[in-house]
Motif scaffolding. Structure first.
Motif, PDB file in Angstrom:
ATOM      1  N   ALA A  39      25.811  -0.231 -16.343  1.00  0.00           N
ATOM      2  CA  ALA A  39      24.592   0.413 -16.792  1.00  0.00           C
ATOM      3  C   ALA A  39      24.355   0.528 -18.353  1.00  0.00           C
ATOM      4  O   ALA A  39      23.096   0.327 -18.604  1.00  0.00           O
ATOM      5  N   GLU A  40      25.281   0.791 -19.067  1.00  0.00           N
ATOM      6  CA  GLU A  40      25.192   0.857 -20.410  1.00  0.00           C
ATOM      7  C   GLU A  40      24.618  -0.376 -20.895  1.00  0.00           C
ATOM      8  O   GLU A  40      23.706  -0.645 -21.741  1.00  0.00           O
ATOM      9  N   GLN A  41      25.102  -1.488 -20.556  1.00  0.00           N
ATOM     10  CA  GLN A  41      24.986  -2.807 -21.060  1.00  0.00           C
ATOM     11  C   GLN A  41      23.238  -3.307 -20.615  1.00  0.00           C
ATOM     12  O   GLN A  41      22.888  -3.803 -21.469  1.00  0.00           O
ATOM     13  N   ARG A  42      23.124  -2.821 -19.372  1.00  0.00           N
ATOM     14  CA  ARG A  42      21.622  -3.166 -19.034  1.00  0.00           C
ATOM     15  C   ARG A  42      20.655  -2.203 -19.804  1.00  0.00           C
ATOM     16  O   ARG A  42      19.649  -2.573 -20.314  1.00  0.00           O
ATOM     17  N   LEU A  43      21.134  -0.967 -20.284  1.00  0.00           N
ATOM     18  CA  LEU A  43      20.388   0.019 -20.914  1.00  0.00           C
ATOM     19  C   LEU A  43      20.113  -0.617 -22.335  1.00  0.00           C
ATOM     20  O   LEU A  43      19.189  -0.548 -22.882  1.00  0.00           O
ATOM     21  N   MET A  44      21.276  -1.162 -23.088  1.00  0.00           N
ATOM     22  CA  MET A  44      21.154  -1.612 -24.236  1.00  0.00           C
ATOM     23  C   MET A  44      20.291  -2.861 -24.331  1.00  0.00           C
ATOM     24  O   MET A  44      19.411  -3.202 -25.241  1.00  0.00           O
ATOM     25  N   LYS A  45      20.424  -3.793 -23.286  1.00  0.00           N
ATOM     26  CA  LYS A  45      19.627  -4.785 -23.164  1.00  0.00           C
ATOM     27  C   LYS A  45      18.194  -4.692 -23.237  1.00  0.00           C
ATOM     28  O   LYS A  45      17.218  -5.199 -23.832  1.00  0.00           O
ATOM     29  N   ASP A  46      17.894  -3.736 -22.379  1.00  0.00           N
ATOM     30  CA  ASP A  46      16.549  -3.174 -22.238  1.00  0.00           C
ATOM     31  C   ASP A  46      15.894  -2.558 -23.448  1.00  0.00           C
ATOM     32  O   ASP A  46      14.694  -2.902 -23.779  1.00  0.00           O
ATOM     33  N   CYS A  47      16.535  -1.843 -24.392  1.00  0.00           N
ATOM     34  CA  CYS A  47      16.423  -1.144 -25.437  1.00  0.00           C
ATOM     35  C   CYS A  47      16.103  -2.226 -26.330  1.00  0.00           C
ATOM     36  O   CYS A  47      15.085  -2.002 -27.271  1.00  0.00           O
ATOM     37  N   CYS A  48      17.107  -3.109 -26.497  1.00  0.00           N
ATOM     38  CA  CYS A  48      16.928  -4.162 -27.568  1.00  0.00           C
ATOM     39  C   CYS A  48      15.550  -4.985 -27.309  1.00  0.00           C
ATOM     40  O   CYS A  48      14.908  -5.429 -28.153  1.00  0.00           O
ATOM     41  N   GLY A  49      15.327  -5.396 -26.059  1.00  0.00           N
ATOM     42  CA  GLY A  49      14.324  -5.935 -25.614  1.00  0.00           C
ATOM     43  C   GLY A  49      13.028  -5.119 -26.091  1.00  0.00           C
ATOM     44  O   GLY A  49      11.954  -5.600 -26.446  1.00  0.00           O
TER      45      GLY A  49
END
Length: 76
Positions: A39-49
């Motif tokens: 979940a943390e990795q998905r959140l970071m990916k979404d945030c960076c996008g």
């Protein structure tokens, strides 16, 4: 002797039950840890996008958050 054998067997069985429960809890915690990591990795990916797609808005949010944080911390 028979009483000590029963007590020993009872203690052994209780130890096995505790060990099994401990292993199950450890497995469950490990699984939840993996889920949180994903979940943390998905959140970071979404945030960076979001930051890449909306740099001006992201900068404005960062400035506003920094301003509010500085006001809250300097009020003490």
């Amino acid at each position: 002797m028979e009483m000590t054998d029963k007590a020993s067997q009872f203690a052994h069985e209780a130890g096995e039950k505790i060990a099994n429960a401990t292993h199950q809890a450890a497995d469950a915690l490990s699984e939840k840890g993996e889920q949180l990591k994903n979940a943390e990795q998905r959140l970071m990916k979404d945030c960076c996008g979001y930051v890449q797609n909306n740099p001006a808005t992201s900068l404005g949010i960062a400035v506003a958050a920094g301003f509010l944080l500085s006001r809250l911390l300097s009020a003490r």
